[in-house]
Write a protein that holds these residues in place. Structure first.
Motif, PDB file in Angstrom:
ATOM      1  N   PRO A   1       0.900  -1.339  -0.105  1.00 33.96           N
ATOM      2  CA  PRO A   1       0.159  -0.012   0.017  1.00 33.96           C
ATOM      3  C   PRO A   1       0.853   0.953   0.183  1.00 33.96           C
ATOM      4  N   THR A   2       0.308   2.273  -0.492  1.00 35.03           N
ATOM      5  CA  THR A   2       1.003   3.568  -0.425  1.00 35.03           C
ATOM      6  C   THR A   2       0.909   4.143   0.574  1.00 35.03           C
ATOM      7  N   ARG A   3       1.982   4.822   1.568  1.00 30.62           N
ATOM      8  CA  ARG A   3       2.139   5.307   2.784  1.00 30.62           C
ATOM      9  C   ARG A   3       2.143   6.851   2.243  1.00 30.62           C
ATOM     10  N   PHE A   4       1.394   7.746   3.220  1.00 26.79           N
ATOM     11  CA  PHE A   4       1.449   9.123   3.194  1.00 26.79           C
ATOM     12  C   PHE A   4       1.873   9.976   4.439  1.00 26.79           C
ATOM     13  N   TYR A   5       2.728  10.747   4.114  1.00 25.18           N
ATOM     14  CA  TYR A   5       3.463  11.552   5.052  1.00 25.18           C
ATOM     15  C   TYR A   5       3.288  12.899   5.109  1.00 25.18           C
ATOM     16  N   THR A   6       3.242  13.488   6.174  1.00 25.12           N
ATOM     17  CA  THR A   6       3.117  15.030   6.472  1.00 25.12           C
ATOM     18  C   THR A   6       3.991  15.593   7.306  1.00 25.12           C
ATOM     19  N   LEU A   7       4.435  17.056   7.287  1.00 28.91           N
ATOM     20  CA  LEU A   7       5.600  17.340   8.185  1.00 28.91           C
ATOM     21  C   LEU A   7       4.869  18.451   9.218  1.00 28.91           C
ATOM     22  N   GLY A   8       3.422  18.451   8.990  1.00 30.39           N
ATOM     23  CA  GLY A   8       2.488  18.909   9.983  1.00 30.39           C
ATOM     24  C   GLY A   8       2.348  18.299  11.424  1.00 30.39           C
ATOM     25  N   THR A   9       1.786  18.733  12.350  1.00 28.25           N
ATOM     26  CA  THR A   9       1.642  17.985  13.458  1.00 28.25           C
ATOM     27  C   THR A   9       0.195  18.417  13.915  1.00 28.25           C
ATOM     28  N   ALA A  10      -0.409  17.482  14.420  1.00 26.84           N
ATOM     29  CA  ALA A  10      -2.057  17.675  14.913  1.00 26.84           C
ATOM     30  C   ALA A  10      -1.957  17.592  16.280  1.00 26.84           C
ATOM     31  N   SER A  11      -0.633  17.680  16.999  1.00 25.35           N
ATOM     32  CA  SER A  11      -0.741  17.520  18.522  1.00 25.35           C
ATOM     33  C   SER A  11      -0.807  19.153  19.230  1.00 25.35           C
ATOM     34  N   GLU A  12      -0.708  19.907  18.359  1.00 23.89           N
ATOM     35  CA  GLU A  12      -0.558  21.291  18.885  1.00 23.89           C
ATOM     36  C   GLU A  12      -1.747  22.239  18.202  1.00 23.89           C
ATOM     37  N   ALA A  13      -2.183  23.218  18.774  1.00 25.49           N
ATOM     38  CA  ALA A  13      -2.813  24.047  18.222  1.00 25.49           C
ATOM     39  C   ALA A  13      -2.321  24.924  17.188  1.00 25.49           C
ATOM     40  N   THR A  14      -2.700  25.255  15.873  1.00 24.78           N
ATOM     41  CA  THR A  14      -1.924  26.045  15.027  1.00 24.78           C
ATOM     42  C   THR A  14      -2.627  27.529  14.660  1.00 24.78           C
TER      43      THR A  14
ATOM     44  N   ALA B   1      11.027   8.102  10.698  1.00 24.92           N
ATOM     45  CA  ALA B   1      11.976   8.841  11.510  1.00 24.92           C
ATOM     46  C   ALA B   1      12.417   9.859  10.550  1.00 24.92           C
ATOM     47  N   ILE B   2      12.791   9.531   9.508  1.00 23.27           N
ATOM     48  CA  ILE B   2      13.035  10.420   8.371  1.00 23.27           C
ATOM     49  C   ILE B   2      12.250  11.902   8.485  1.00 23.27           C
ATOM     50  N   VAL B   3      10.691  11.443   8.493  1.00 24.68           N
ATOM     51  CA  VAL B   3      10.023  12.830   8.320  1.00 24.68           C
ATOM     52  C   VAL B   3       9.970  13.553   9.707  1.00 24.68           C
ATOM     53  N   ASP B   4      10.180  12.850  10.747  1.00 17.09           N
ATOM     54  CA  ASP B   4      10.180  13.222  12.119  1.00 17.09           C
ATOM     55  C   ASP B   4      11.459  14.195  12.386  1.00 17.09           C
ATOM     56  N   GLY B   5      12.507  13.675  11.718  1.00 13.82           N
ATOM     57  CA  GLY B   5      13.587  14.503  11.661  1.00 13.82           C
ATOM     58  C   GLY B   5      13.661  15.672  10.954  1.00 13.82           C
ATOM     59  N   HIS B   6      12.958  15.674   9.776  1.00 14.88           N
ATOM     60  CA  HIS B   6      12.954  17.062   9.116  1.00 14.88           C
ATOM     61  C   HIS B   6      11.838  18.024   9.873  1.00 14.88           C
ATOM     62  N   ARG B   7      10.727  17.301  10.359  1.00 12.81           N
ATOM     63  CA  ARG B   7       9.968  18.209  11.106  1.00 12.81           C
ATOM     64  C   ARG B   7      10.656  19.069  12.513  1.00 12.81           C
ATOM     65  N   ARG B   8      11.575  18.151  13.055  1.00 18.48           N
ATOM     66  CA  ARG B   8      12.468  18.903  14.012  1.00 18.48           C
ATOM     67  C   ARG B   8      13.303  20.044  13.564  1.00 18.48           C
ATOM     68  N   ALA B   9      13.830  19.712  12.304  1.00 16.74           N
ATOM     69  CA  ALA B   9      14.993  20.518  11.882  1.00 16.74           C
ATOM     70  C   ALA B   9      14.008  21.843  11.182  1.00 16.74           C
ATOM     71  N   LEU B  10      12.850  21.694  10.674  1.00 16.50           N
ATOM     72  CA  LEU B  10      12.028  22.707  10.502  1.00 16.50           C
ATOM     73  C   LEU B  10      11.525  23.839  11.639  1.00 16.50           C
TER      74      LEU B  10
END
Length: 231
Positions: free
Chosen positions: A30-43, A175-184
């Motif tokens: 199956p195709t997996r989709f990733y996002t750099l956003g986070t739903a855990s905090e209000a934006t 982990a790759i996506v999370d690493g980019h999220r932390r860098a941004l």
């Protein structure tokens, strides 16, 4: 009798071919989709709150090599691998812009000018980001190298900085996506410092060009340090 045998053999081959095609389709990952956003905090900043200034995040530029719907990971310094089954939920440039904007809004407490009431009196700070490198090294690290600027639209103040952030990551594409999220997030924190400093300095200390009364000039500011003094 011979004709009937040939017809039967043809039917068996056809059925076998269809069966193989079905099994192959079922076996496709199956195709997996990733996002750099986070739903855990209000934006979203409360729109009824009076804002001292607004933020205008421009479209982000990214290198052509990674401007794809698929994740692109490094094999070595000269080779990359495009992952057909691992994709961004939206174009990478939009993912980066949305992640930076959400972090920036949270940190400076200023809404996006597109969602705020326009009075013409509130200063607007335009943020532009040009990503020079966006590298993903599975099981090693991620790297985001970007040139960004903050410009006061109703004044002469401007700030341009260069940020390079590397984050260690474990194995796996999550982990790759999370690493980019932390860098941004780190870069967004630096941009937020720049916006706040520009706002304070432009309000409290209007700059004049030496020997030219009445003319305003660009403000000279030092780029804020990255969190943890990463440069």
């Amino acid at each position: 009798m011979l004709t009937e045998f040939r017809s039967w053999r043809t039917m068996v081959r056809t059925a076998a071919g269809v069966g193989l095609a079905v099994l192959t389709a079922c076996a496709s990952p199956p195709t997996r989709f990733y996002t750099l956003g986070t739903a855990s905090e209000a934006t979203i900043v409360n729109r009824t709150t009076s804002a001292d200034y607004l933020v205008d995040m421009r479209p982000v530029k990214v290198p052509a090599a990674v401007a794809k719907s698929q994740l692109v990971v490094q094999v070595n310094a000269a080779q990359v691998k495009v992952l057909e089954d691992d994709r961004w939920a939206s174009p990478l440039a939009d993912e980066i812009r949305d992640a930076l904007l959400a972090d920036l809004i949270r940190q400076v407490g200023a809404p996006d000018w597109r969602t705020a009431a326009q009075t013409g009196e509130i200063p607007v700070y335009q943020v532009a980001v040009d990503v020079q490198r966006f590298e993903s090294w599975p099981g090693s690290h991620t790297l985001v190298d970007a040139i960004w600027s903050v410009i006061a639209l109703n004044g002469q103040e401007a700030l341009t900085c260069h940020s390079t952030v590397s984050q260690p990551v474990s194995s796996g594409y999550d982990a790759i996506v999370d690493g980019h999220r932390r860098a941004l997030s780190n870069i967004a924190a630096q941009i937020a410092k720049g916006v706040r400093e520009l706002s304070v300095r432009s309000t409290a200390h209007p700059i004049r060009l030496t020997g030219s009364p009445g003319r305003t000039g660009k403000m000279t500011l030092t780029c804020p340090a990255l969190r943890g003094d990463q440069n």
